[in-house]
Design an enzyme around this catalytic site. Structure first.
Site, PDB file in Angstrom:
ATOM      1  N   ASP A 102      -5.817   9.970  10.000  1.00 26.42           N
ATOM      2  CA  ASP A 102      -4.481   9.456  10.256  1.00 26.42           C
ATOM      3  C   ASP A 102      -3.916   9.916  11.582  1.00 26.42           C
ATOM      4  O   ASP A 102      -4.045  11.072  11.951  1.00 26.42           O
ATOM      5  CB  ASP A 102      -3.529   9.872   9.125  1.00 26.42           C
ATOM      6  CG  ASP A 102      -3.798   9.067   7.872  1.00 26.42           C
ATOM      7  OD1 ASP A 102      -3.829   7.834   7.976  1.00 26.42           O
ATOM      8  OD2 ASP A 102      -4.008   9.675   6.812  1.00 26.42           O
ATOM      9  N   GLU A 116       0.866  -1.173   0.000  1.00 25.45           N
ATOM     10  CA  GLU A 116       0.000   0.000   0.000  1.00 25.45           C
ATOM     11  C   GLU A 116       0.900   1.218   0.000  1.00 25.45           C
ATOM     12  O   GLU A 116       1.808   1.328   0.818  1.00 25.45           O
ATOM     13  CB  GLU A 116      -0.872   0.032   1.249  1.00 25.45           C
ATOM     14  CG  GLU A 116      -2.063  -0.901   1.178  1.00 25.45           C
ATOM     15  CD  GLU A 116      -2.946  -0.789   2.421  1.00 25.45           C
ATOM     16  OE1 GLU A 116      -2.852   0.211   3.144  1.00 25.45           O
ATOM     17  OE2 GLU A 116      -3.706  -1.731   2.665  1.00 25.45           O
TER      18      GLU A 116
END
Ligand SMILES: Cc1ncc(COP(=O)(O)O)c(C=O)c1O
Lengths: 414, 266
Positions: B60, B49
């Site tokens: 995040d 990824e």
């Protein structure tokens, strides 16, 4: 794209949260889908619930203190020599700014849904101060996210937040201002949405937060309409409503009740933060034609680079220092119901000097932006034109900046 | 041809193990280094990824943010990211790459342009953090036409009815978020509990591959190894930050960490 009549703008939204199929929406992580849906269901129900409305009105009246004053600025009007200049002194509200309406409603909702903690973002510190105040009133624990740069420049409000027993969490990422505070607050909510309610401090964020905030601040125009009719017998034939626009909560609330009037009778003027005269940076996405992008869960006009990175803003006013703007205002711009322009740091400071020279009023740097444009335009308007400026914050919080930029004589001790 | 993502799961199944997925931010700690990292770990990793850094990320945690800001500060652009993927694919044609990021970057590039560029550089799948179902229906369809997997995220807050609907519309791979957290949070739920939730989701359609991510480290990965795949992101970003701090080479350090991770799921 068309503005409908007789339906509040907050309800002219599609099922997926868009205004005009273009602005708003719910660009959120999967984790937030459920809490957002829960909040939507709760709000849609309560907004029709008579008992809830009267509870809200009771707090607005007895605790926030409504109505806030509507006053003529006689001396300023005489000095300018054009339109009549009036002000809706929203800074009369408990805590000193319009942010208290949204904070109160969010705490009422959180309380009803059994949440014990509420988190919120703040730039100028007002949204944080009000949320901490309301949280204390309703017995909720409170966490306020604030950019480190704003903590330094808005100390009076930071102190007030702490005094109310809330925790202030400094945000050091990015530009260390409001945009980063909102991101951090949303991240906190992602991780804690099972126990914690979130209050977004303006008409921004996922659609439901835009709607709740707009619904709450609309108290301002409900009061103003009554006051105008009291004063003039009817809504004046030539009315111009000036308001600063950061996220857009005070301006939307100031205009909402007048939405259905023809704009020739009742014009809306939104004033964004143009930043320092010498700087290319600004916080005025509507004025300077920023492209549509996604920020904090909603599609909107936003300052960004060609890749889609959000650009840094610059403004003397922490409350307006935000790269995006409410989907409601994007919609009002595109439908041409409202007109948007910007004032620079220097113009806002000059307006503050002028207003305080002639009047008892001490608008904070945010509404000083609106005063700047109102004063400039009032000169050229007829005497039967009623210019109203929303003075939505008090300069006490800006004393550090005012002293530095204008000197000690512009600072008052309280 | 089978999408390399599906091929990677098939291979892991044949070897009777979970697939290992890593997340690193494109351009971290530099364009060159991030490509080197990808190349150096590709032998041990089944699916890579690659994070598209964004400066207002709403999901995040601090480790990935640090990596993302570092990369943006170094001047990374969307086209650089495609170039990194393309360069990587020159020597690793069949190693699947998933881009993970926020929708605004795709919107500004133009959905169709973006997908064409994905095709020409060799991207096999996309995870768009802030484009949930059903908002992602149209875009997911476009991805399908280009043979790119659009990977749906599932969370502990996703209701049962919603799970069923999402999975019904989903492509062969989905991503289960282990807990209520941003990326990189401490695992606040026991691995057993995570697996219980995972198994419930897996039952809805056993043919779909489901990976687990968020909060997985060297310590916890072994306990989750019965899943189809496991994603480690923040722990790697943290390793890069640590390497820079101690003036060590992030490439070798990340490589060591990935080998350790791999050994825990064999
Ligand atoms: C006094 C004041 N006015 C205006 C604003 C700008 O926000 P909005 O546009 O949502 O009213 C703020 C925000 O902090 C504020 O404190």
């Amino acid at each position: 794209m068309k503005l409908k009549k007789k339906i509040p703008l907050i309800d002219q939204v599609s099922k997926s949260g868009f205004w005009g199929n273009k602005f708003g929406g719910n660009f959120v992580p999967e984790t937030l889908k459920k809490p957002i849906e829960d909040l939507e269901i709760q709000f849609n129900k309560l907004k029709k619930d008579k008992k809830f409305i009267s509870e809200r009105n009771r707090y607005f009246k007895n605790w926030i203190g409504s109505p806030t004053r509507f006053i003529k600025l006689e001396k300023l009007t005489n000095h300018i020599g054009g339109a009549q200049i009036w002000s809706k002194v929203v800074s009369d509200a408990n805590g000193g700014a319009h942010k208290v309406y949204n904070a109160t409603v969010h705490c009422l909702l959180a309380k009803r849904s059994g949440k014990k903690i509420i988190c919120g973002d703040t730039g100028a510190g007002y949204a944080g101060k009000m949320l901490s105040m309301a949280a204390k009133k309703f017995g909720l624990k409170c966490k306020i996210f604030m950019g480190a740069k704003d903590i330094a420049r808005q100390q009076p409000n930071v102190k007030a937040i702490k005094k109310n027993g809330a925790e202030v969490i400094p945000v050091y990422s990015g530009s260390q201002t409001l945009v980063d505070a909102v991101s951090e607050c949303m991240r906190f909510w992602v991780a804690n949405c099972d126990t914690t309610a979130m209050c977004v401090g303006s008409t921004v964020g996922p659609a439901i937060f835009v709607r709740i905030c707009g619904w709450s601040t609309s108290q301002i125009s409900r009061e103003l309409k009554v006051q105008l009719i009291d004063e003039f017998g009817s809504v004046p034939k030539k009315l111009k409503l000036y308001n600063c626009v950061g996220g857009g909560s005070s301006s939307f609330g100031f205009w909402n009740e007048f939405m259905d009037y023809d704009k020739k009778q009742c014009e809306f003027i939104g004033v964004e933060a143009g930043g320092p005269a010498k700087s290319k940076k600004h916080a005025a996405p509507l004025t300077y034609g920023s492209k549509i992008g996604i920020l904090h869960g909603a599609a909107q006009y936003v300052n960004q680079d060609s890749d889609g990175q959000i650009e840094e803003t610059e403004s003397i006013s922490a409350g307006l220092d935000y790269p995006g703007v409410s989907p409601l205002h994007c919609f009002l711009k595109d439908t041409k119901r409202a007109r948007y322009t910007a004032a620079s740091d220097e113009e806002a400071l000059n307006a503050f000097k002028t207003v305080t020279k002639y009047e008892e009023l001490r608008p904070s740097l945010e509404p000083s932006h609106a005063f700047s444009v109102a004063i400039k335009e009032a000169k050229r308007l007829s005497k039967d034109t009623i210019v109203v400026v929303n003075s939505c914050g008090d300069a006490y919080k800006d004393r550090g900046i005012l002293e530095k930029r204008l000197g000690k004589k512009y600072v008052k001790s309280n | 041809m089978l999408n390399p993502i599906s091929a990677a799961f098939k291979k892991a199944k044949q070897e009777n193990r979970a697939a290992l997925l890593t997340y690193t931010v494109a351009g971290d700690s530099s364009k060159k280094k991030s490509l080197e990292i990808l190349k150096s770990i590709s032998k041990d990793v089944d699916i890579l990824e690659v994070g598209v850094p964004h400066n207002t990320p709403v999901a995040d945690g601090s480790q990935i943010q640090t990596s993302a800001y570092r990369s943006i500060k170094n001047g990374i652009k969307m086209n650089d990211i495609f170039k990194i993927v393309k360069d990587f694919k020159k020597s690793n044609k069949y190693k699947p790459i998933i881009l993970m990021g926020y929708f605004n970057m795709i919107l500004q590039y133009g959905e169709n342009n973006f997908l064409n560029k994905c095709n020409s550089s060799g991207v096999n799948g996309l995870i768009v953090v802030d484009l949930p179902w059903p908002e992602n229906k149209n875009f997911a369809k476009k991805c399908k036409k280009k043979s790119i997997y659009f990977i749906q995220l599932l969370s502990p807050t996703t209701t049962k009815i919603r799970l069923k609907k999402i999975i019904k519309d989903s492509h062969p791979m989905n991503y289960f978020i282990s807990m209520l957290s941003t990326t990189g949070g401490k695992l606040k739920v026991s691995p057993n509990n995570i697996l219980k939730n995972y198994n419930k989701i897996k039952k809805i359609d056993p043919k779909k591959e489901i990976v687990i991510g968020f909060g997985i480290t060297e310590k916890t990965i072994g306990k989750l190894k019965s899943a189809d795949g496991l994603v480690v992101g923040s722990a790697i970003c943290k390793e890069i930050s640590k390497s820079l701090k101690y003036r060590q080479n992030p490439v070798t350090n990340v490589n060591k960490l990935v080998k350790k991770l791999k050994s825990k799921i064999l």
